[in-house]
Design a protein around this motif. Structure first.
Motif, mmCIF file in Angstrom:
data_model
loop_
_atom_site.group_PDB
_atom_site.id
_atom_site.type_symbol
_atom_site.label_atom_id
_atom_site.label_comp_id
_atom_site.label_asym_id
_atom_site.label_seq_id
_atom_site.Cartn_x
_atom_site.Cartn_y
_atom_site.Cartn_z
ATOM 1 N N LYS A 35 -5.928 18.886 -66.895
ATOM 2 C CA LYS A 35 -5.497 17.759 -66.068
ATOM 3 C C LYS A 35 -5.935 16.424 -66.654
ATOM 4 O O LYS A 35 -5.173 15.457 -66.647
ATOM 5 C CB LYS A 35 -6.041 17.920 -64.649
ATOM 6 N N LYS A 36 -7.144 16.383 -67.169
ATOM 7 C CA LYS A 36 -7.662 15.130 -67.727
ATOM 8 C C LYS A 36 -6.805 14.662 -68.904
ATOM 9 O O LYS A 36 -6.452 13.480 -68.997
ATOM 10 C CB LYS A 36 -9.110 15.346 -68.165
ATOM 11 N N ILE A 39 -3.561 13.163 -67.548
ATOM 12 C CA ILE A 39 -3.666 11.919 -66.778
ATOM 13 C C ILE A 39 -4.099 10.720 -67.624
ATOM 14 O O ILE A 39 -3.667 9.594 -67.388
ATOM 15 C CB ILE A 39 -4.645 12.119 -65.602
ATOM 16 N N LEU A 43 -3.133 6.242 -67.708
ATOM 17 C CA LEU A 43 -4.231 5.356 -67.297
ATOM 18 C C LEU A 43 -4.591 4.397 -68.421
ATOM 19 O O LEU A 43 -4.794 3.203 -68.195
ATOM 20 C CB LEU A 43 -5.455 6.177 -66.886
ATOM 21 N N LEU A 140 4.802 7.552 -67.484
ATOM 22 C CA LEU A 140 4.276 7.942 -66.182
ATOM 23 C C LEU A 140 5.080 9.096 -65.588
ATOM 24 O O LEU A 140 4.504 10.083 -65.118
ATOM 25 C CB LEU A 140 4.270 6.742 -65.229
ATOM 26 N N ARG A 143 4.366 12.350 -67.611
ATOM 27 C CA ARG A 143 3.041 12.903 -67.366
ATOM 28 C C ARG A 143 2.887 13.413 -65.932
ATOM 29 O O ARG A 143 2.204 14.413 -65.700
ATOM 30 C CB ARG A 143 1.961 11.873 -67.694
ATOM 31 N N LEU A 144 3.510 12.760 -64.961
ATOM 32 C CA LEU A 144 3.474 13.282 -63.593
ATOM 33 C C LEU A 144 4.215 14.610 -63.503
ATOM 34 O O LEU A 144 3.790 15.519 -62.794
ATOM 35 C CB LEU A 144 4.055 12.261 -62.605
ATOM 36 N N LEU A 147 1.856 17.157 -64.955
ATOM 37 C CA LEU A 147 0.772 17.445 -64.019
ATOM 38 C C LEU A 147 1.262 18.339 -62.885
ATOM 39 O O LEU A 147 0.595 19.309 -62.515
ATOM 40 C CB LEU A 147 0.183 16.147 -63.476
#
Length: 164
Positions: A35-36, A39, A43, A140, A143-144, A147
Protein backbone atom coordinates in the motif's frame (compact mmCIF):
# COMPACT_ATOMS: atom_id res chain seq x y z
CA UNK A 1 13.25 34.34 -19.38
CA UNK A 2 12.87 33.68 -23.05
CA UNK A 3 9.64 31.88 -23.94
CA UNK A 4 11.38 29.64 -26.50
CA UNK A 5 13.94 28.56 -23.92
CA UNK A 6 11.18 27.70 -21.43
CA UNK A 7 9.34 25.70 -24.10
CA UNK A 8 12.46 23.71 -25.00
CA UNK A 9 13.30 23.15 -21.31
CA UNK A 10 9.75 21.98 -20.60
CA UNK A 11 9.85 19.55 -23.54
CA UNK A 12 13.21 18.13 -22.48
CA UNK A 13 11.92 17.90 -18.91
CA UNK A 14 8.84 15.92 -20.02
CA UNK A 15 11.00 13.54 -22.06
CA UNK A 16 13.37 13.06 -19.11
CA UNK A 17 10.44 12.36 -16.75
CA UNK A 18 8.91 9.88 -19.20
CA UNK A 19 12.19 8.00 -19.67
CA UNK A 20 12.71 8.01 -15.88
CA UNK A 21 9.19 6.64 -15.37
CA UNK A 22 9.86 3.82 -17.83
CA UNK A 23 13.13 2.88 -16.13
CA UNK A 24 11.65 3.10 -12.62
CA UNK A 25 8.62 1.08 -13.71
CA UNK A 26 10.79 -1.65 -15.22
CA UNK A 27 12.86 -1.90 -12.01
CA UNK A 28 9.73 -1.84 -9.84
CA UNK A 29 8.42 -4.97 -11.56
CA UNK A 30 11.11 -6.93 -9.71
CA UNK A 31 10.06 -5.71 -6.25
CA UNK A 32 6.84 -6.53 -4.41
CA UNK A 33 4.21 -3.82 -4.13
CA UNK A 34 2.43 -2.74 -0.97
CA UNK A 35 0.00 0.00 0.00
CA UNK A 36 2.78 2.42 0.85
CA UNK A 37 4.44 2.01 -2.55
CA UNK A 38 1.08 2.60 -4.23
CA UNK A 39 0.21 5.74 -2.24
CA UNK A 40 3.58 7.55 -2.12
CA UNK A 41 3.83 8.67 -5.81
CA UNK A 42 0.66 10.81 -5.80
CA UNK A 43 1.56 12.20 -2.38
CA UNK A 44 5.03 13.10 -3.62
CA UNK A 45 3.65 14.63 -6.80
CA UNK A 46 1.11 16.69 -4.83
CA UNK A 47 3.96 18.87 -3.58
CA UNK A 48 4.05 20.26 -7.12
CA UNK A 49 0.90 22.22 -6.31
CA UNK A 50 3.22 24.61 -4.48
CA UNK A 51 3.94 26.06 -7.95
CA UNK A 52 0.64 27.89 -7.63
CA UNK A 53 2.21 30.12 -4.98
CA UNK A 54 3.81 31.92 -7.94
CA UNK A 55 1.22 34.25 -9.53
CA UNK A 56 2.42 33.53 -13.11
CA UNK A 57 1.19 29.94 -12.76
CA UNK A 58 -2.37 30.90 -11.85
CA UNK A 59 -4.98 29.53 -14.22
CA UNK A 60 -8.78 29.71 -14.17
CA UNK A 61 -10.49 27.03 -12.06
CA UNK A 62 -12.32 25.73 -15.14
CA UNK A 63 -9.02 25.04 -16.92
CA UNK A 64 -7.72 23.22 -13.83
CA UNK A 65 -10.90 21.15 -13.57
CA UNK A 66 -10.86 20.26 -17.26
CA UNK A 67 -7.17 19.31 -17.15
CA UNK A 68 -7.75 17.13 -14.10
CA UNK A 69 -10.76 15.42 -15.70
CA UNK A 70 -8.88 14.76 -18.96
CA UNK A 71 -6.07 13.19 -16.95
CA UNK A 72 -8.51 11.23 -14.77
CA UNK A 73 -10.77 9.85 -17.52
CA UNK A 74 -8.63 9.74 -20.66
CA UNK A 75 -4.92 9.59 -19.88
CA UNK A 76 -5.22 7.20 -16.94
CA UNK A 77 -7.29 4.65 -18.89
CA UNK A 78 -4.37 3.02 -20.79
CA UNK A 79 -2.33 2.85 -17.57
CA UNK A 80 -5.20 1.22 -15.70
CA UNK A 81 -5.81 -1.28 -18.49
CA UNK A 82 -2.14 -2.27 -18.65
CA UNK A 83 -1.66 -2.68 -14.89
CA UNK A 84 -2.21 -6.09 -13.37
CA UNK A 85 -1.31 -7.35 -9.91
CA UNK A 86 -0.31 -10.93 -9.18
CA UNK A 87 0.89 -12.96 -6.22
CA UNK A 88 4.31 -14.65 -6.43
CA UNK A 89 5.90 -16.38 -3.48
CA UNK A 90 3.34 -14.87 -1.12
CA UNK A 91 4.03 -11.29 -2.28
CA UNK A 92 2.12 -8.96 -4.59
CA UNK A 93 3.85 -7.76 -7.76
CA UNK A 94 2.77 -5.48 -10.57
CA UNK A 95 3.07 -7.64 -13.67
CA UNK A 96 5.13 -6.30 -16.50
CA UNK A 97 2.94 -5.43 -19.43
CA UNK A 98 4.68 -5.54 -22.79
CA UNK A 99 2.57 -2.59 -23.87
CA UNK A 100 3.35 -0.39 -20.84
CA UNK A 101 6.45 1.22 -22.35
CA UNK A 102 4.60 1.92 -25.61
CA UNK A 103 1.68 3.38 -23.67
CA UNK A 104 3.98 5.75 -21.78
CA UNK A 105 5.73 6.80 -24.98
CA UNK A 106 2.36 7.26 -26.71
CA UNK A 107 1.05 9.36 -23.82
CA UNK A 108 4.22 11.44 -23.96
CA UNK A 109 3.81 12.08 -27.68
CA UNK A 110 0.15 13.06 -27.25
CA UNK A 111 1.09 15.36 -24.37
CA UNK A 112 3.87 16.99 -26.42
CA UNK A 113 1.51 17.63 -29.33
CA UNK A 114 -1.19 18.98 -27.00
CA UNK A 115 1.44 21.07 -25.25
CA UNK A 116 2.33 22.74 -28.55
CA UNK A 117 -1.33 23.48 -29.29
CA UNK A 118 -2.15 24.81 -25.82
CA UNK A 119 1.06 26.88 -25.68
CA UNK A 120 -0.20 28.95 -28.62
CA UNK A 121 -2.99 30.34 -26.42
CA UNK A 122 -1.51 30.63 -22.93
CA UNK A 123 1.93 31.29 -21.44
CA UNK A 124 4.54 28.57 -21.08
CA UNK A 125 4.23 28.69 -17.29
CA UNK A 126 0.44 28.35 -17.41
CA UNK A 127 0.79 25.52 -19.94
CA UNK A 128 3.08 23.77 -17.47
CA UNK A 129 0.50 24.27 -14.72
CA UNK A 130 -2.29 22.83 -16.88
CA UNK A 131 -0.23 19.78 -17.83
CA UNK A 132 0.89 19.24 -14.24
CA UNK A 133 -2.76 19.06 -13.17
CA UNK A 134 -3.51 16.72 -16.10
CA UNK A 135 -0.62 14.44 -15.06
CA UNK A 136 -1.72 14.54 -11.43
CA UNK A 137 -5.26 13.51 -12.38
CA UNK A 138 -3.85 10.66 -14.46
CA UNK A 139 -1.50 9.44 -11.71
CA UNK A 140 -4.05 9.79 -8.93
CA UNK A 141 -6.73 7.80 -10.78
CA UNK A 142 -4.25 5.08 -11.75
CA UNK A 143 -2.88 4.72 -8.22
CA UNK A 144 -6.34 4.76 -6.62
CA UNK A 145 -7.33 1.98 -9.03
CA UNK A 146 -4.22 0.03 -8.01
CA UNK A 147 -4.97 0.56 -4.31
CA UNK A 148 -8.59 -0.53 -4.72
CA UNK A 149 -7.55 -3.61 -6.68
CA UNK A 150 -4.83 -4.41 -4.12
CA UNK A 151 -7.29 -4.07 -1.22
CA UNK A 152 -10.06 -6.08 -2.90
CA UNK A 153 -7.87 -8.89 -4.10
CA UNK A 154 -4.90 -9.08 -1.79
CA UNK A 155 -5.29 -6.59 1.05
CA UNK A 156 -6.84 -8.84 3.66
CA UNK A 157 -4.52 -11.72 2.82
CA UNK A 158 -1.40 -9.61 3.33
CA UNK A 159 -2.39 -7.44 6.27
CA UNK A 160 -1.15 -8.58 9.66
CA UNK A 161 -4.05 -9.94 11.62
CA UNK A 162 -5.08 -8.04 14.72
CA UNK A 163 -4.52 -9.87 17.97
CA UNK A 164 -7.69 -10.42 19.87
Amino acid sequence: MNSSFLQIAATIGMIFIAVSAIIIRMKAANRPINKKRIIIPPLGMSTGFLMFVVPDTHIPWLWALLAFLVGWFIFSYPLIKSTKLEVRDGKVFVTSSKSFMFILVGLLIVRLVLHEVVHQYISVVQTGAVFFILAFGMLLHWRLYMLKHYNETYGSAFEPSAKQ
